[in-house]
Write a protein that holds these residues in place. Structure first.
Motif, PDB file in Angstrom:
ATOM      1  N   THR A 157       0.768  -1.247   0.058  1.00 14.39           N
ATOM      2  CA  THR A 157       0.012   0.107   0.251  1.00 14.39           C
ATOM      3  C   THR A 157       0.937   1.271   0.174  1.00 14.39           C
ATOM      4  O   THR A 157       0.211   2.463  -0.067  1.00 14.39           O
ATOM      5  CB  THR A 157      -1.017  -0.057   1.252  1.00 14.39           C
ATOM      6  N   ASP A 158       2.204   1.032   0.180  1.00 12.04           N
ATOM      7  CA  ASP A 158       3.085   2.059  -0.145  1.00 12.04           C
ATOM      8  C   ASP A 158       4.489   1.696  -0.612  1.00 12.04           C
ATOM      9  O   ASP A 158       4.980   0.741  -0.210  1.00 12.04           O
ATOM     10  CB  ASP A 158       3.410   2.677   1.634  1.00 12.04           C
ATOM     11  N   THR A 159       5.231   2.498  -1.363  1.00 11.69           N
ATOM     12  CA  THR A 159       6.270   2.038  -1.868  1.00 11.69           C
ATOM     13  C   THR A 159       7.422   1.944  -0.975  1.00 11.69           C
ATOM     14  O   THR A 159       8.272   0.952  -1.168  1.00 11.69           O
ATOM     15  CB  THR A 159       6.924   3.180  -2.893  1.00 11.69           C
ATOM     16  N   HIS A 160       7.448   2.332   0.206  1.00  7.35           N
ATOM     17  CA  HIS A 160       8.426   2.222   1.542  1.00  7.35           C
ATOM     18  C   HIS A 160       8.545   0.756   1.855  1.00  7.35           C
ATOM     19  O   HIS A 160       9.379   0.346   2.610  1.00  7.35           O
ATOM     20  CB  HIS A 160       8.251   3.217   2.485  1.00  7.35           C
ATOM     21  N   GLN A 161       7.342   0.074   1.643  1.00  6.34           N
ATOM     22  CA  GLN A 161       7.301  -1.339   2.084  1.00  6.34           C
ATOM     23  C   GLN A 161       7.991  -2.336   1.258  1.00  6.34           C
ATOM     24  O   GLN A 161       8.545  -3.378   1.851  1.00  6.34           O
ATOM     25  CB  GLN A 161       5.824  -1.802   2.081  1.00  6.34           C
TER      26      GLN A 161
ATOM     27  N   THR B 297       0.111   1.462  -4.574  1.00  3.75           N
ATOM     28  CA  THR B 297      -0.140   2.130  -3.380  1.00  3.75           C
ATOM     29  C   THR B 297      -1.518   2.693  -3.233  1.00  3.75           C
ATOM     30  O   THR B 297      -2.381   2.255  -3.975  1.00  3.75           O
ATOM     31  CB  THR B 297       0.651   3.432  -3.361  1.00  3.75           C
ATOM     32  N   ARG B 298      -1.788   3.246  -2.008  1.00  7.04           N
ATOM     33  CA  ARG B 298      -3.000   3.497  -1.701  1.00  7.04           C
ATOM     34  C   ARG B 298      -3.760   4.448  -2.607  1.00  7.04           C
ATOM     35  O   ARG B 298      -4.960   4.750  -2.727  1.00  7.04           O
ATOM     36  CB  ARG B 298      -3.355   3.962  -0.207  1.00  7.04           C
TER      37      ARG B 298
END
Length: 330
Positions: free
Chosen positions: A176-180, A279-280
């Motif tokens: 849900t987020d690129t940082h994941q 992502t969201r």
């Protein structure tokens, strides 16, 4: 000759070259991001420079909105946008160098190997009284002219785990987020490029090395706003906006815009990947260039801010870039 090139020729690091001039135009200072950013925010309009072996980014603006952290710090600003990793901020210098155009003043930070992490250059009309005050406040008690630096860490070679490809793809779909993404690859004992090499469609597509320059040309022609990420282990600098002026010089492709310069060694690009991460706020599509050793040179995304959403046009542009005829093997 530039300090970096001279240091290479002498077989020393750039930080060692500067240290040798302590007391003669060079002052050793506290290198911690809290100290450096505290000073930078008082210096007015400056030029911020971050580089790796294959690419240099330069942005003009003022430092503001600094967020400190023990492992990662940030400057969140329209013009100067940084992600900093304090563990790599090991040596700092304030430098006054005489040039044909007058005295050039800069605040420079280096890592444990003596390689540049981030540099801040004063602009014409800067308040020199503030510069002198900052220098006295940041000055280290001992101004030593020799430094013992560590070995330069090589770029990490691609790491894949073919037996975990199914897990990689399942978890990738759930992001849900690129940082994941980096947490996911670390968990699976892979790294960024290693994961790209095994993930396959619809997550990644291997592009021709020439596709990166082709992408820049199309971004310029279409007037798209992009986010450009250039960094090293200690700092990532980001440009958000259009690209107006491209000028190739030898192996370098250069963006020469007011307030934004980029210098990229096209001949050092060994692999290019089009990457799609969920992502969201919708898909985050990037074009990413790597060198022959597997090191990330730079990444480009489409700007997706409210009222400035270039992502649909950016996605279409990326779809049209030339792919590789042969699959890249892990």
């Amino acid at each position: 000759m530039r300090e970096r090139d001279l240091a290479d020729k002498l077989g020393i690091s750039e930080a060692q070259l500067l240290a040798a001039h302590c007391g003669a135009g060079v002052t050793a200072v506290n290198p911690h991001p809290d100290a450096v950013m505290g000073a930078a925010m008082r210096l007015g309009e400056v030029m911020a420079l971050t580089r790796n072996e294959d690419c240099v980014i330069e942005k003009v603006g003022t430092y503001a909105n600094y967020h400190a952290g023990p492992h990662a710090s940030m400057v969140l600003n329209d013009a100067i946008d940084l992600r900093m990793f304090p563990a790599h901020w090991q040596y700092g210098f304030m430098v006054e160098k005489e040039t044909d155009a007058g005295t050039r003043r800069s605040l420079q930070v280096f890592d444990a190997a003596g390689d540049a992490v981030h540099k801040i250059f004063l602009r014409e009309g800067a308040d020199l009284a503030v510069w002198e005050q900052v220098k006295q406040e940041m000055r280290l008690p001992e101004q030593v002219q020799t430094l013992s630096v560590g070995k330069r860490e090589p770029d990490e070679a691609p790491r894949s785990a073919r037996d975990k490809v199914d897990i990689l793809r399942q978890e990738w779909e759930r992001m849900t987020d690129t940082h994941q993404f980096l947490r996911l690859t670390s968990k699976l004992k892979m790294n960024r490029l290693g994961a790209y090499r095994v993930a396959g469609a619809p997550f990644v597509r291997a592009l021709a090395p020439s596709a990166f320059d082709d992408m820049l040309q199309k971004v310029q022609a279409q007037g798209l706003e992009i986010m450009v990420f250039v960094g090293n282990r200690g700092c990532i600098e980001i440009h958000s906006g259009p690209v107006h002026t491209l000028k190739a010089m030898g192996p370098w492709q250069n963006v020469l815009d007011p307030g934004f310069n980029l210098h990229l060694r096209l001949d050092r690009i060994a692999e290019v990947w089009a990457v799609d991460k969920p992502t969201r706020r919708g898909p985050a599509v990037s074009v990413e260039a790597f060198n022959k050793d597997g090191g990330l040179i730079l990444q480009v995304f489409g700007v997706g801010k409210e009222g400035r959403d270039c992502r649909p046009a950016w996605g279409k542009l990326v779809e049209g870039l030339d792919g590789l005829a042969e699959e890249v093997t892990a």
